[in-house]
Design a protein around this motif. Sequence first.
Motif, PDB file in Angstrom:
ATOM      1  N   SER A 392     -25.533 -27.965  12.094  1.00 39.62           N
ATOM      2  CA  SER A 392     -25.967 -28.532  11.017  1.00 39.62           C
ATOM      3  C   SER A 392     -27.394 -29.037  11.056  1.00 39.62           C
ATOM      4  N   ALA A 395     -30.046 -26.620  11.576  1.00 35.66           N
ATOM      5  CA  ALA A 395     -30.394 -25.935  10.331  1.00 35.66           C
ATOM      6  C   ALA A 395     -31.271 -26.718   9.655  1.00 35.66           C
ATOM      7  N   ILE A 396     -31.092 -28.046   9.548  1.00 34.15           N
ATOM      8  CA  ILE A 396     -31.919 -29.038   8.739  1.00 34.15           C
ATOM      9  C   ILE A 396     -33.063 -29.074   9.177  1.00 34.15           C
ATOM     10  N   SER A 399     -35.082 -25.710   8.814  1.00 36.75           N
ATOM     11  CA  SER A 399     -35.346 -25.529   7.054  1.00 36.75           C
ATOM     12  C   SER A 399     -36.415 -26.515   6.773  1.00 36.75           C
ATOM     13  N   TYR A 400     -36.510 -27.597   7.326  1.00 37.35           N
ATOM     14  CA  TYR A 400     -37.305 -28.678   7.008  1.00 37.35           C
ATOM     15  C   TYR A 400     -38.603 -28.323   7.409  1.00 37.35           C
ATOM     16  N   THR A 402     -39.827 -25.297   8.001  1.00 38.68           N
ATOM     17  CA  THR A 402     -40.166 -24.045   7.215  1.00 38.68           C
ATOM     18  C   THR A 402     -40.843 -24.437   5.859  1.00 38.68           C
ATOM     19  N   THR A 403     -39.761 -25.319   5.468  1.00 39.70           N
ATOM     20  CA  THR A 403     -40.407 -25.958   4.061  1.00 39.70           C
ATOM     21  C   THR A 403     -41.855 -26.449   4.143  1.00 39.70           C
ATOM     22  N   LEU A 406     -44.080 -23.507   4.242  1.00 43.82           N
ATOM     23  CA  LEU A 406     -44.376 -22.756   3.148  1.00 43.82           C
ATOM     24  C   LEU A 406     -45.158 -23.493   2.213  1.00 43.82           C
ATOM     25  N   LEU A 407     -44.953 -24.863   2.238  1.00 42.30           N
ATOM     26  CA  LEU A 407     -45.939 -25.796   1.304  1.00 42.30           C
ATOM     27  C   LEU A 407     -47.316 -25.489   1.452  1.00 42.30           C
ATOM     28  N   LEU A 410     -48.512 -22.612  -0.049  1.00 41.08           N
ATOM     29  CA  LEU A 410     -48.683 -22.867  -1.362  1.00 41.08           C
ATOM     30  C   LEU A 410     -49.916 -23.712  -1.713  1.00 41.08           C
TER      31      LEU A 410
ATOM     32  N   ALA B 260     -30.154 -29.418   4.454  1.00 39.52           N
ATOM     33  CA  ALA B 260     -30.433 -28.023   4.818  1.00 39.52           C
ATOM     34  C   ALA B 260     -30.282 -27.134   3.677  1.00 39.52           C
ATOM     35  N   PHE B 263     -33.251 -27.845   1.589  1.00 40.46           N
ATOM     36  CA  PHE B 263     -34.567 -27.619   2.147  1.00 40.46           C
ATOM     37  C   PHE B 263     -34.643 -25.949   2.098  1.00 40.46           C
ATOM     38  N   ILE B 264     -33.576 -25.116   2.170  1.00 45.31           N
ATOM     39  CA  ILE B 264     -33.567 -23.883   2.276  1.00 45.31           C
ATOM     40  C   ILE B 264     -33.845 -23.299   0.680  1.00 45.31           C
ATOM     41  N   ALA B 266     -35.738 -25.101  -1.491  1.00 47.99           N
ATOM     42  CA  ALA B 266     -36.975 -25.586  -1.534  1.00 47.99           C
ATOM     43  C   ALA B 266     -37.888 -24.443  -0.947  1.00 47.99           C
ATOM     44  N   ILE B 267     -37.575 -23.903   0.097  1.00 44.41           N
ATOM     45  CA  ILE B 267     -37.996 -22.690   0.720  1.00 44.41           C
ATOM     46  C   ILE B 267     -38.149 -21.238  -0.215  1.00 44.41           C
ATOM     47  N   ILE B 270     -40.515 -22.479  -3.298  1.00 44.70           N
ATOM     48  CA  ILE B 270     -41.767 -22.388  -3.094  1.00 44.70           C
ATOM     49  C   ILE B 270     -42.344 -20.991  -3.112  1.00 44.70           C
TER      50      ILE B 270
END
Lengths: 494, 611
Positions: A392, A395-396, A399-400, A402-403, A406-407, A410, B260, B263-264, B266-267, B270
């Motif tokens: 977990s 994953a967080i 994903s963080y 990657t966020t 991606l931001l 953007l 998680a 955030f996914i 959010a991905i 976005i």
Amino acid sequence: MDLILEFIIQLIINSILVYSIAICVAYAILAIISAISISDYLRRNKYIDYSSILSSSLAPSISIVAPAYNEGMTIIQNVRSLLNLQYAIYEVIIINDGSKDDTLEKLMEEYDLVPVEILPEYDLPTKQVYGVYQSRNAAFGKLKVIDKQNGGKADALNVGLNYATHKIVLCADVDCIIDDLALLKVVKPFMEDRKRLIASGAVVSIANSCKVEKGRLMEVHVPENFLARVQVLEYLRAFLMGRMAWSKLDGLLLVSGAFGLFDKEIARNAGGYDTETVGEDMELVVRMRKYMIENGLEYSVIYVPDPLCWTEAPSSYKVLGNQRSRWTRGTIETLLKHRKIFFNPQFGFLGMVSYPFWFFFEWLAPWVEIFGLLFFIVLALLGFAYWSFFFSLLAIVFSYATTLTLLSILFEEISFNQYKGKRDIVKLALTALVESFVYHPLTVYWSIRGNYQFFSGMKQWGEMIRTGFAEQNTKSQETEIHTVPDVNLHPLNG
Amino acid sequence: MRNNTTLKGKFYLLYKQIECRKGFLKGVFIAAFILSLLFSLLHPSIVKGGVALKKHKVARKETLYSISTKYHVSVSEILKANNLNLSSKIDTGLLLIIPSTQPSNVDRGNTIIYHTVAKKETLFKIATKYGTTPNNIIQLNKLTGNNLEVGVTLIVGYKNNQITQPLNEAVVLPQKDNTGDGNSVSNTATEVADKIVGLGEPDKGKNRQVEEKDPNGGRTHEVKTRAPQDDPRNKKGEYRNLGDYFKYSSLPLLILRIGAILFILAIVIIAVVILTMRTNKTIDDNKKQQFDKFFQDLVAQIIFTDKENETDEFEEEFTHEQAKLIEEFEREFLTIPFFRQVAIDRLIEVYKSLSGLAAKRVENLYYEFDLVNDTLRKIKSARWEEKVRGIREVEQMHLRQAYKQVYGLINHPNEMLRYEAQLAVLSLRRARHLSFLEKLDTPLSAWQHMNLVAKLKKIPNYDVRNLNKLLDSPNPSVNVFAIRMIQDFNMVKNVPEVQRMLDHPNEDVKVAAIKTLSYLHNDKSILKLLSAYPGESERVQSEILKYIGVTGSGEHGGMLRQLIGSSNTNISHAAQEALALMSYQPLDELNLLLDSKTTESTKALPESGNI
């Protein structure tokens, strides 16, 4: 005994946890500030008309200083594009740093150079200068070529600082492509009523796979090469999320060596570039800031989010690895040299936030990451891994990261939209998805290696200086951009 | 014909829009990939691995039996899970792995029915309650007698199949006090692991907490386990539904997973935003293309055609065809705000490149389309960027009726806004173009200064008669502006006024004045400067030295040479520079001086103030 061990393990786990949360929060804050800063910049500059500055005699004059070492292949082209920039008053100072090839000969032939008697304005200590050349052709009146004994990039830049006649000095890599309007855009902050602007930079972008004609960028594409493409993401993140935020906070520690403007007077007074570090660009900014604060002068360092400089990113693992290890080394050298600033309230934001941020989240992050990983592996081998928690967390963290990436894509899309093709943007986004798994571990390895090189080099420092010049110099000809490294996050142990 | 192209344009637009959707397909693929990641997170197999494993530390006076009843597992299962046999010692402090709550001798389809003994309940009462016999209960729970302790949980039977098969092992191991401390380290480590697992448990209400004193270490340890009656999972260890999953899985774990997932999401969001922006941009571009086609026609028709009544400039009327065209254009585009803005931008673009009659016609169009109101509305907008935009339009289209409004903004606290307003005022004025600066009480940046000059020079017959008035302004940046303008326009007769400015208290003003004086040469300047020199700040002194260098009056060379030895590095540098600037001065002499400076530096030369 048990108690102590238990306590220690708990302590390690908790401190890693706190560290990770801190780093995540820090990057989130930076992202928010960046967003504000970029939107502010865009709104302020939406209707700016740069044509008035072109013809104005009031525009501050600029000296472009570009060191060249063994650039015979491309020097003519590069110098021509530097001479064709749109600006009223500027000069181009090319410093031939003891090239072993025909760099100087080519320049002399192409631009009809003759030796002239010009004395330096200032006296920063440098290696011996053999001569100054200027063109007999008035069309190339802006060009000055200085031939000197080999001494590394920082030494060459110091020669440039000595000979620069204009108020603002732009230190650039000779092989990067500078946007035609770059000087117009980057000089504006110098003319706005603020505190004295001592250093400024612009976004450096990656030119791999872009169409270049006669030293000009014709079409922008996302690099085909995976490694170069990942670096696009890194640069976007570093510039649009990191530097913009630091610029807004006035805590910027680094202006990239590929494209950095300095107030000549302050740069000279602060002592010019340090020839003993491989991270001379960061070191100079830190020292100039230190100088201003110690002398009680008001100042600022800002960043322009316009992509004004394009450079070829290394696309082989070896070259990139060397570059990254060197950056790490430069960072450590700079941080250690100016350790006085660390949590020193005298230096205000610089001492209390900027420096500690670099120390904890740039230098130490790879260490914490590696340590956390090893610690977890040990626990896992002993059978104490709590896999569900681990996954977990993984994953967080991914994903963080990657966020954030991606931001930054953007942000790029909203602000300057360099990558026009839809294919390009999709490719970038897909690269962002795999970056954390594929590329990130490499950066950690490189930076650990940089640490190793630094600490093993300390013992034989003297020797390194003597033998290291040639090598150091070839290295310094590569692109010099520090990026805020990846969001250094790591699998925690549960 | 025109209708046709519009129709075609519409089809083209539609086609483009569909084509753009292809980008979305890719987006959908990415989204699917991410969603699958998301679901794999939720997958029960991860859940099971995390929560099902329990550990128990043997406390004093605990027996395998008491443990087995506590967790509702058979003794043999505990033995099997821990690689023990019946003769093994169960020491206090020993950590036992408790297998999952599902006994092996129960068919997968069956569920155990439990009963917790209440006060005054007897075996018989319980047996009748669950439709079984006391003996059965004794066998199932391996009880030794008929006495029941209050609060003990008993297995009373199974759902579906009635129990036919009694359990074999009816062993109770005698409890032994033992002080085996051999593997304390690993025990403690395990304990930590245990605690970490414990961390994962939700609120205390759902836990049974057992606290016991360890006589050996004398310290308290906790073992938290989930009470079986609260376990919301089915026999396979999976949660019955997502709601239960979120309700019962441990809190930090839950936070992590929700994080998680967020955030996914959010991905995905976005990514969608990026692609949508892309698509919108393409659509806008297409719309603009379509607009431009029509617009070019219109402009060609109205602006570039000669008309009979050309002489009648101000009363110009549109011809019938033109009126029709305009009407169609208005109907087609100008009902949509997007196109109104495009129309404004395009008209301004055209207007800029035109002059005379053609420009007048464009202006007429601007009024005809009622775009003026759009512009005026922008100036009244609360958002400063809108205001800036409106002011720009006013300035570029020379909409003089907005002059008053714009003039009111020249001292606005927003820098961008007031600069824009100043520029607009400058170009809207008919005479004495710079007089608005007298009313200015906000600072001017060098950037704005440059823009004002550039704008002023674009105005034919610009009028700068009132520059001297600006010198008296209480605003130093206006003084600086005026001084630089005097230099810029070579207004030699204003030199006395500039000399007067040397007495101004502001340093910037002084420096600007000295610079201008060095440019506009006047014999009296040098005397004034020299008399002022001693009392000035370092910056002004450097500037004066530079003046001497630039104007190159030889008799002051001596003074400069003296100043090179100044202990103040800035003054020394300025003197050196000045000396180098003097054309008569041979470079060798400068070098000589520089050399001698190093030797003379011990002799402290008089400070700069003593000349």
